[in-house]
Structures are given as structure tokens and as C-alpha cells.
Design a protein around this motif. Structure first.
Motif, PDB file in Angstrom:
ATOM      1  N   MET A 147     -42.888  41.796  -2.997  1.00  0.00           N
ATOM      2  CA  MET A 147     -41.880  40.715  -3.108  1.00  0.00           C
ATOM      3  C   MET A 147     -41.880  40.530  -4.710  1.00  0.00           C
ATOM      4  O   MET A 147     -40.751  40.232  -5.228  1.00  0.00           O
ATOM      5  CB  MET A 147     -42.695  39.366  -2.789  1.00  0.00           C
ATOM      6  CG  MET A 147     -42.032  38.145  -2.916  1.00  0.00           C
ATOM      7  SD  MET A 147     -40.930  37.960  -1.578  1.00  0.00           S
ATOM      8  CE  MET A 147     -40.223  36.308  -1.771  1.00  0.00           C
ATOM      9  N   VAL A 148     -42.731  40.734  -5.438  1.00  0.00           N
ATOM     10  CA  VAL A 148     -42.626  40.835  -7.147  1.00  0.00           C
ATOM     11  C   VAL A 148     -41.793  41.987  -7.673  1.00  0.00           C
ATOM     12  O   VAL A 148     -40.758  41.416  -8.378  1.00  0.00           O
ATOM     13  CB  VAL A 148     -43.995  40.612  -7.753  1.00  0.00           C
ATOM     14  CG1 VAL A 148     -43.789  40.750  -9.259  1.00  0.00           C
ATOM     15  CG2 VAL A 148     -44.625  39.321  -7.401  1.00  0.00           C
ATOM     16  N   VAL A 149     -42.038  43.022  -7.182  1.00  0.00           N
ATOM     17  CA  VAL A 149     -41.354  44.086  -7.624  1.00  0.00           C
ATOM     18  C   VAL A 149     -39.730  44.236  -6.919  1.00  0.00           C
ATOM     19  O   VAL A 149     -38.930  44.905  -7.738  1.00  0.00           O
ATOM     20  CB  VAL A 149     -42.080  45.322  -7.424  1.00  0.00           C
ATOM     21  CG1 VAL A 149     -43.181  45.525  -8.114  1.00  0.00           C
ATOM     22  CG2 VAL A 149     -42.169  45.827  -6.072  1.00  0.00           C
ATOM     23  N   GLY A 150     -39.588  43.672  -5.921  1.00  0.00           N
ATOM     24  CA  GLY A 150     -38.252  43.565  -5.291  1.00  0.00           C
ATOM     25  C   GLY A 150     -37.734  44.637  -4.349  1.00  0.00           C
ATOM     26  O   GLY A 150     -38.873  45.518  -4.166  1.00  0.00           O
ATOM     27  N   ALA A 151     -36.768  44.636  -3.758  1.00  0.00           N
ATOM     28  CA  ALA A 151     -36.477  45.279  -2.373  1.00  0.00           C
ATOM     29  C   ALA A 151     -36.536  46.938  -2.829  1.00  0.00           C
ATOM     30  O   ALA A 151     -37.097  47.773  -2.156  1.00  0.00           O
ATOM     31  CB  ALA A 151     -35.299  45.189  -1.764  1.00  0.00           C
ATOM     32  N   GLN A 152     -35.873  47.220  -3.832  1.00  0.00           N
ATOM     33  CA  GLN A 152     -35.612  48.534  -4.171  1.00  0.00           C
ATOM     34  C   GLN A 152     -36.883  49.309  -4.500  1.00  0.00           C
ATOM     35  O   GLN A 152     -37.190  50.501  -4.090  1.00  0.00           O
ATOM     36  CB  GLN A 152     -34.327  49.015  -5.248  1.00  0.00           C
ATOM     37  CG  GLN A 152     -32.930  48.553  -4.637  1.00  0.00           C
ATOM     38  CD  GLN A 152     -32.550  49.323  -3.422  1.00  0.00           C
ATOM     39  OE1 GLN A 152     -33.049  50.256  -3.072  1.00  0.00           O
ATOM     40  NE2 GLN A 152     -31.645  48.610  -2.626  1.00  0.00           N
ATOM     41  N   VAL A 153     -37.545  48.700  -5.570  1.00  0.00           N
ATOM     42  CA  VAL A 153     -38.673  49.514  -6.174  1.00  0.00           C
ATOM     43  C   VAL A 153     -39.952  49.262  -5.147  1.00  0.00           C
ATOM     44  O   VAL A 153     -40.606  50.467  -4.712  1.00  0.00           O
ATOM     45  CB  VAL A 153     -39.347  48.698  -7.358  1.00  0.00           C
ATOM     46  CG1 VAL A 153     -40.623  49.195  -7.835  1.00  0.00           C
ATOM     47  CG2 VAL A 153     -38.266  49.100  -8.629  1.00  0.00           C
ATOM     48  N   GLY A 154     -39.896  47.980  -4.352  1.00  0.00           N
ATOM     49  CA  GLY A 154     -40.881  47.906  -3.187  1.00  0.00           C
ATOM     50  C   GLY A 154     -40.728  48.931  -2.007  1.00  0.00           C
ATOM     51  O   GLY A 154     -41.457  49.434  -1.504  1.00  0.00           O
ATOM     52  N   ASP A 155     -39.480  49.214  -1.784  1.00  0.00           N
ATOM     53  CA  ASP A 155     -39.146  50.169  -0.591  1.00  0.00           C
ATOM     54  C   ASP A 155     -39.766  51.589  -1.032  1.00  0.00           C
ATOM     55  O   ASP A 155     -40.445  52.110  -0.208  1.00  0.00           O
ATOM     56  CB  ASP A 155     -37.518  50.262  -0.438  1.00  0.00           C
ATOM     57  CG  ASP A 155     -37.489  51.354   0.587  1.00  0.00           C
ATOM     58  OD1 ASP A 155     -36.704  52.345   0.215  1.00  0.00           O
ATOM     59  OD2 ASP A 155     -37.437  50.867   1.740  1.00  0.00           O
ATOM     60  N   ASP A 156     -39.366  51.921  -2.214  1.00  0.00           N
ATOM     61  CA  ASP A 156     -39.667  53.305  -2.916  1.00  0.00           C
ATOM     62  C   ASP A 156     -41.281  53.472  -2.832  1.00  0.00           C
ATOM     63  O   ASP A 156     -41.958  54.348  -2.267  1.00  0.00           O
ATOM     64  CB  ASP A 156     -39.268  53.575  -4.135  1.00  0.00           C
ATOM     65  CG  ASP A 156     -37.689  53.792  -4.217  1.00  0.00           C
ATOM     66  OD1 ASP A 156     -36.974  54.222  -3.086  1.00  0.00           O
ATOM     67  OD2 ASP A 156     -37.238  53.758  -5.274  1.00  0.00           O
ATOM     68  N   PHE A 157     -41.858  52.666  -3.277  1.00  0.00           N
ATOM     69  CA  PHE A 157     -43.417  52.320  -3.433  1.00  0.00           C
ATOM     70  C   PHE A 157     -43.996  52.236  -2.065  1.00  0.00           C
ATOM     71  O   PHE A 157     -44.949  53.157  -1.854  1.00  0.00           O
ATOM     72  CB  PHE A 157     -43.795  51.206  -4.238  1.00  0.00           C
ATOM     73  CG  PHE A 157     -45.482  50.926  -4.449  1.00  0.00           C
ATOM     74  CD1 PHE A 157     -45.889  51.839  -5.392  1.00  0.00           C
ATOM     75  CD2 PHE A 157     -46.042  50.172  -3.459  1.00  0.00           C
ATOM     76  CE1 PHE A 157     -47.435  52.065  -5.601  1.00  0.00           C
ATOM     77  CE2 PHE A 157     -47.460  50.377  -3.733  1.00  0.00           C
ATOM     78  CZ  PHE A 157     -48.016  50.883  -4.742  1.00  0.00           C
ATOM     79  N   ALA A 158     -43.612  51.597  -1.170  1.00  0.00           N
ATOM     80  CA  ALA A 158     -43.974  51.285  -0.003  1.00  0.00           C
ATOM     81  C   ALA A 158     -44.050  52.589   0.802  1.00  0.00           C
ATOM     82  O   ALA A 158     -44.784  53.088   1.683  1.00  0.00           O
ATOM     83  CB  ALA A 158     -43.540  50.392   1.049  1.00  0.00           C
ATOM     84  N   GLN A 159     -42.722  53.525   0.870  1.00  0.00           N
ATOM     85  CA  GLN A 159     -42.553  54.620   1.711  1.00  0.00           C
ATOM     86  C   GLN A 159     -43.657  55.756   0.878  1.00  0.00           C
ATOM     87  O   GLN A 159     -44.198  56.481   1.512  1.00  0.00           O
ATOM     88  CB  GLN A 159     -41.364  55.298   1.280  1.00  0.00           C
ATOM     89  CG  GLN A 159     -40.157  54.589   2.286  1.00  0.00           C
ATOM     90  CD  GLN A 159     -38.797  55.188   1.981  1.00  0.00           C
ATOM     91  OE1 GLN A 159     -38.662  56.415   1.891  1.00  0.00           O
ATOM     92  NE2 GLN A 159     -37.794  54.636   1.568  1.00  0.00           N
ATOM     93  N   ARG A 160     -43.657  55.903  -0.567  1.00  0.00           N
ATOM     94  CA  ARG A 160     -44.764  56.753  -0.923  1.00  0.00           C
ATOM     95  C   ARG A 160     -46.121  56.733  -0.633  1.00  0.00           C
ATOM     96  O   ARG A 160     -46.974  57.376  -0.571  1.00  0.00           O
ATOM     97  CB  ARG A 160     -44.748  56.650  -2.738  1.00  0.00           C
ATOM     98  CG  ARG A 160     -43.250  57.449  -3.209  1.00  0.00           C
ATOM     99  CD  ARG A 160     -43.405  57.565  -4.674  1.00  0.00           C
ATOM    100  NE  ARG A 160     -44.110  56.584  -5.508  1.00  0.00           N
ATOM    101  CZ  ARG A 160     -43.304  55.359  -5.937  1.00  0.00           C
ATOM    102  NH1 ARG A 160     -42.307  55.450  -5.806  1.00  0.00           N
ATOM    103  NH2 ARG A 160     -44.000  54.664  -6.656  1.00  0.00           N
TER     104      ARG A 160
END
Length: 191
Positions: A147-160
Motif C-alpha cells: 500500500m505504501v509503495v503504490g501500485a506500480q512499484v508494489g506490482d513489480d516487487f510482488a511479482q519478483r
């Protein structure tokens, strides 16, 4: 040989000039759910669905041998309605969002979640992030972090990192858009 105690002066000081409240919900609720489940299991209960404030943990199955059905709440400030459903079996789920706890300051709605880089409430974030993880404290912490890092950064992080995550975004008109990652939430790419 032990070093002698040295008293140091602090160069910076903090003074409270207004009422301050600290909210431990970044991980405290998830931790509480994990502890509640552990106590039940310690007393021989081998199947249950436990939760605190929407953070949920399941172990075992229902008496009919089905997984536990839970709703993921739509990020709506006016009423509680389901966005989607999950079937949990030996898993946990946690959601962080901007729709239950917020303040209105000078006509602007501010989230209760803080941006550590700015030391202020999040300015732009997903409406909610839901995470499924092995423990509820993990799910709770990941949901808040994404939630804090936001959708774009969070999406990349979650995928990795192979996270099971559902991002819900709200556009200027209030319409919702979802994007999920992992087997629980696989959806179409961002539209």
C-alpha cells in the motif's frame, strides 16, 4: 573488558504540541490473529477460521470438508460490500486500505497509513491491497508495505517475490480497477 557507560546529549528533541495517536495495525492485527490460532491449536482445535478486524487465518477445513469462504471487502467508505470471494485452507489473508480509517483535513481525505519517506499520510495509493501468505503477520505486513509503495512499484516487487496480491485502484470518478498476482488473484494485466 566492558566499556564505561557514557552519557550522551541528544542534539535533536521532539515535543508534542497536539494530540498524537499511534496505530499499531501495520502488523499488530496479523500477529494477534496468528496468536489466536496458535492458542486454539494448543487446546486441540484442529479446524477454525479466526479473524480480527478483517485479517483472517484458516486452518483445517469446515465440517462439510470445504475450505473456508471469506469475502474481500470492496474499498467503499459508505457501506460494506464484497468485492470478491476467497476459499482459504491453511492460509491467511490481510487487507490494507484507505476506506475504513481516514481523516478529513481541510476538505481532503487522508489515509491513516503513513508514508515513511515523507513522514505524512499517503497522498496517492491504491484503494486497497490484499495479500494471502502463510502467516497473518506476513500478510498484514506485506499488504501495508505494498500500500505504501503504490501500485506500480508494489506490482513489480510482488511479482519478483512471488507474492499473492490483489491491488484495487480508484480512479478520479470513483470507479474501481483490480489487478491480481499469484494463483489466488490472477487477473488480466493493467488496462
Amino acid at each position: 573488558m566492558p566499556r564505561p557507560f557514557v552519557k550522551r546529549q541528544l542534539a535533536q528533541r521532539v515535543r508534542k504540541t497536539a494530540p498524537v495517536t499511534l496505530d499499531q495495525n501495520g502488523i499488530a492485527t496479523g500477529y494477534g490473529v496468528d496468536r489466536l490460532a496458535a492458542v486454539l491449536q494448543m487446546y486441540g482445535i484442529d479446524a477454525a477460521l479466526v479473524g480480527i478486524d478483517g485479517e483472517m487465518r484458516s486452518f483445517g477445513v469446515q465440517p462439510d470438508r470445504e475450505a473456508w469462504a471469506i469475502a474481500i471487502e470492496a474499498p467503499n467508505t459508505k457501506r460494506r460490500v464484497p468485492l470478491s470471494m476467497l476459499a482459504l485452507h491453511d492460509a491467511t489473508v490481510a487487507t490494507s486500505g484507505d476506506y475504513r480509517r481516514w481523516v478529513n483535513l481541510h476538505g481532503r481525505r487522508l489515509s491513516h497509513t503513513m508514508d515513511p519517506a515523507k513522514g505524512a499520510p499517503l497522498q496517492s495509493s491504491p484503494a486497497s491491497v490484499t495479500v494471502v501468505a502463510p502467516t497473518c503477520v506476513e500478510a498484514d505486513a506485506w499488504a501495508t508495505a505494498l500500500m505504501v509503495v503504490g501500485a506500480q512499484v508494489g506490482d513489480d516487487f510482488a511479482q519478483r517475490n512471488g507474492l499473492q496480491a490483489l491491488f484495487v485502484l480508484r480512479d478520479e470518478t470513483g470507479s474501481l480497477q483490480t489487478h491480481g498476482l499469484g494463483i489466488f488473484f490472477a487477473t488480466q494485466p493493467w488496462q
